[in-house]
Design a protein around this motif. Structure first.
Motif: not given
Length: 646
Positions: A129, A132, A134, A138, A140, A157, A162, A186
């Motif tokens: 994550l 990417e 994140v 953010d 997920v 996450t 996140a 995202k």
């Protein structure tokens, strides 16, 4: 023993249970719950600080536990404003050699992972994550079955700060987009295939359609077999590199989950939950009210979208293993219903706490299935139910057909608080039909039409003091105002829950249903649970639904009956049902109209949708059909006519 008392705790519970030990640590006699509860709602800061310490929360608590707001007593209050913590860090901690998760699929295959293996998987996916892009805050999303992969995706996450949000794979495209599309995730974790009810379901094309409508998603991570046509994805096993989990500690009010209301009366509301509130609420419920202990094994039959999934997963923080079952709880084998899956699983691994729904118990009873006679349930200490009112005769059946020496807890709360207002207790007797106690930390009351507190009479369930698991907000534009309009419009800075309830002189209570399902024939407010209780007793009925319709300035009670395939709804049967309702409830409960229907509408999460049926029968347009598992059933209700009543 009082005939209404079905179980009493052993004397050892007043020394050994989590609730007893907590009470003593706070200076209270475990046999005086009333004093403990009064303190928990009158000195909120000290109470929740004591919960933090007793449950060994990992993080920095700070020196300030509660900050009141004199102008916005509920919505402006803040708990632990100096705290720093991470929910996932508190859930996946513990002895690495101990089992963390049991996963059982409908096919019968089982997987088991330890806490060390769980942390390793969480660390790897968290690294993926981060790679990417994140960041904390953010979103997920997941469209995942109830498997280890889904749990790992959520905890990874949360570990990086996140926000996790999810839908069940049986949701249709519009239901998924109406929910997670609101929050612009995202990354999307998805399983293109799952098995339910003896059938393999390929939803790869649905996931592709969802992706086309979610431009915010940068990466699709695939769990399990199958493919998503026309789109590239990364397999979950290849997502991220091996890494020790790094837990980002953030403020108490940092968002952690976004859950959704059923959405049957409009777009689903995206409820934002704060990490610290979820953690303290769940540890309190598991360790104190549920007496969950290290080494216990906890299962709630649920999907990944329902609040009870998140509640169950938090049992990890109590040192328990969680049990994930993905599939149908009752299977059809050679034309015969097989209710054994959950009970076989409970016997096989020694489940200590099992959660399900009143409807599931009713189905077992109708099938004559007695789990206690067919399975070794010696490890089972607690059976829990929620999702609908549990009828008094179901309490009798539980103790006769499942187990006599265990706690049976009917609990009631909601997605909006990610917990319970009325709950079970290891220190109180179980009384027939009653929810056992007011939950610690919740100043709940029942207010009558004068807004005066009442006992042994029905009214609106409210909460008058702030608590940590109140929502942070509703996601999106105007979220704070929409949140206030939903729970505080009726009574300024008093939480109005939307349930019709009744408190008892012994400290427990009843929940009779949602306020918007309350009927008023002749201007007198009545609940529908008593009508359902009568219908439950008729073996000819597979299902039933009650709602009200307007007629000549009054409201009439409409009862819809779905017969079993081997049964017929006759005039004599209807007469018997009406007479039974009159004597068991009241003359006002007797339906003015009775109709035979082909199906009963349910939400995707398994709740009857009285409101949608009422709207369809009145010729209105039902909003957000994507929230209804069987929307085609409503077509029949559009054709119901008063002159066709039985």
């Amino acid at each position: 023993m009082n005939n209404d008392i079905l179980w009493v705790p052993d004397e050892s519970a007043f020394t050994d249970s989590g609730l007893a030990r907590f009470a003593k640590s706070c200076g209270f006699d475990p046999k005086n719950y009333a004093d403990l509860h009064r303190w928990s709602v009158s000195d909120s800061g000290s109470f929740w600080s004591a919960v933090w310490d007793f449950t060994d929360v990992v993080g920095e608590k700070g020196d300030v536990f509660f900050v009141p707001d004199e102008t916005a007593w509920m919505t402006g209050a803040r708990f632990f404003p100096e705290a720093q913590l991470n929910l996932a860090e508190n859930l996946v901690r513990g002895n690495g050699a101990e089992v963390a998760v049991y996963e059982m699929l409908e096919s019968g295959s089982m997987s088991v992972i330890t806490r060390a293996e769980l942390r390793q998987r969480v660390g790897r996916v968290a690294q993926g994550l981060r790679s990417e892009g994140v960041m904390p805050g953010d979103r997920v999303a997941g469209v995942m079955p109830n498997t280890i992969d889904g749990l790992v995706a959520a905890q990874a996450t949360i570990s990086i700060g996140a926000v996790w949000t999810s839908c069940s794979p049986d949701f249709g495209t519009s239901a998924i987009v109406d929910r997670i599309g609101q929050v612009d995730p995202k990354v999307l974790f998805a399983a293109p295939r799952y098995r339910y009810g003896g059938k393999d379901h390929d939803i790869g094309a649905r996931i592709a359609d969802v992706m086309l409508q979610l431009p915010s998603v940068r990466t699709l991570v695939q769990s399990g077999e199958g493919e998503v046509p026309g789109l590239s994805s990364v397999l979950m096993g290849d997502f991220g590199k091996d890494a020790e989990p790094e837990f980002t500690r953030l403020p108490f009010d940092h968002p952690v989950y976004i859950l959704y209301t059923s959405g049957t009366t409009g777009a689903p509301k995206a409820i934002v939950h704060r990490a610290g509130g979820v953690l303290l609420q769940h540890l309190k419920e598991h360790i104190l009210h549920g007496d969950v202990r290290p080494g216990d094994k906890v299962i709630w039959y649920t999907n990944t979208a329902w609040m009870m999934y998140h509640w169950m997963v938090s049992a990890l923080g109590a040192g328990a293993a969680v049990v994930l079952y993905d599939g149908a709880p009752i299977l059809k084998r050679e034309g015969v219903l097989d209710p054994s899956p959950l009970w076989t699983l409970a016997e096989q691994i020694g489940v200590t706490h099992l959660g399900t729904s009143p409807k599931y118990l009713a189905t077992l009873a109708a099938e004559g299935y007695a789990p206690g006679e067919l399975h070794d349930l010696s490890a089972l200490r607690s059976l829990l139910v929620c999702g609908a009112p549990t009828l008094p005769h179901q309490f009798d059946w539980v103790y006769q057909s499942i187990k006599s020496d265990m706690v049976f807890s009917s609990i009631s709360g909601g997605t909006e608080i990610l917990g319970s207002f009325l709950i079970g207790s290891p220190l109180h007797p179980v009384r027939r039909g009653q929810l056992t106690v007011k939950a610690l930390g919740h100043a709940i009351d029942v207010l009558d039409e004068r807004d005066a507190p009442c006992i042994a009479r029905r009214g609106d369930l409210v909460c008058t003091e702030p608590f940590p698991s109140m929502p942070l907000t509703f996601w999106g534009k105007g979220g704070d105002q929409r949140y206030r309009d939903t729970y505080f419009a009726d009574r300024d800075e008093i939480w109005t829950h939307g349930d019709v309830a009744e408190l008892t002189h012994v400290g427990g209570g009843y929940v009779h249903g949602r306020s918007d399902n309350t009927l008023k024939p002749g201007g007198v407010r009545i609940g529908i649970s008593e009508i359902y209780a009568v219908c439950e007793s008729y073996p000819e009925l597979e299902d039933f639904l009650v709602f009200g319709v307007s007629h000549e300035g009054d409201e009439e009670v409409v009862l819809c009956l779905k017969p079993k395939k081997t049964s017929e709804i006759t005039a004599d049967l209807v007469k018997s049902i009406r007479g039974h309702i009159r004597t068991a409830a009241s003359p006002r409960h007797v339906p003015a109209r009775v109709h035979v229907v082909s199906d009963i509408p349910y939400t995707i999460n398994g709740k009857r949708v009285e409101g949608a049926a009422r709207t369809a029968a009145a010729g209105g347009q039902v909003k957000n059909l994507g929230s209804i598992a069987n929307p085609e059933s409503l077509e029949h209700y559009k054709s119901l006519r008063r002159e066709d009543t039985l």
